[in-house]
Design a protein around this motif. Structure first.
Motif: not given
Ligand code: S3P
Length: 166
Positions: A4, A6, A31, A63, A66, A76, A81, A86, A89-91, A96
């Protein structure tokens, strides 16, 4: 495993992400494109007609989805972030990577077009927004200084760092 990316608008998430997608053979997702597809509207129009709150709501939904995605390079949006859900969830979705491009370098290149939050703002306001986001971006699993590197070099560096995990 997903990777991911960022960072602020103009930090190279799309170009680096596409290079990384080539190098790793993983598909590329963004995203903002997922949001546009979900609503059938351009990001700018979502902000104009429905406002930022609604955009952030859909961004959170995208997100969350994902978590079901595997083996992709994901860019993203620059404001994603920041929200605690988020970040979590992204982690959980992947490793990331913060593309750490200094704001002066971003502004010198120029903020990419069609960024509703940034397009009419002066340098000082954009710098302030960037600085308010840095503590969140710093919570990434990996921080890559992109200044002075090409997108290919940055992508190769990420690949080398993550090689054993991929
Ligand atoms: C935003 C960044 C944009 C897009 C939207 C909001 C932000 O994505 O999600 O305009 O809050 O900084 P990019 O980071 O791809 O420009």
């Amino acid at each position: 495993m997903n990777i991911v990316l960022i960072g602020f608008s103009g930090s190279g998430k799309t170009t680096v992400g596409q290079e990384l997608s080539q190098i790793t053979g993983k598909g590329f997702l963004d995203t903002d494109i997922l949001i546009e597809r979900r609503l059938g509207l351009k990001i700018e129009d979502i902000f104009t007609y429905y406002g930022q709150r609604f955009f952030r709501y859909i961004e959170r939904e995208v997100v969350k989805d994902l978590l079901l995605v595997e083996d992709k390079v994901i860019s993203a949006g620059g404001g994603a972030f920041i929200d605690p859900m988020n970040i979590k969830n992204l982690k959980a979705a992947g490793v990331v990577v913060f593309l750490n491009e200094p704001i002066d370098a971003i502004l010198d290149k120029g903020i990419p077009p069609h960024r509703p939050l940034l397009k009419d703002e002066n340098r000082e306001t954009i710098v302030r927004l960037y600085e308010s986001r840095l503590p969140f971006y710093k919570q990434a699993d990996m921080d890559i200084i992109t200044d002075g590197k090409t997108a290919v070099e940055t992508a190769e560096q990420i690949f080398l760092f993550l090689q054993e995990k991929l």
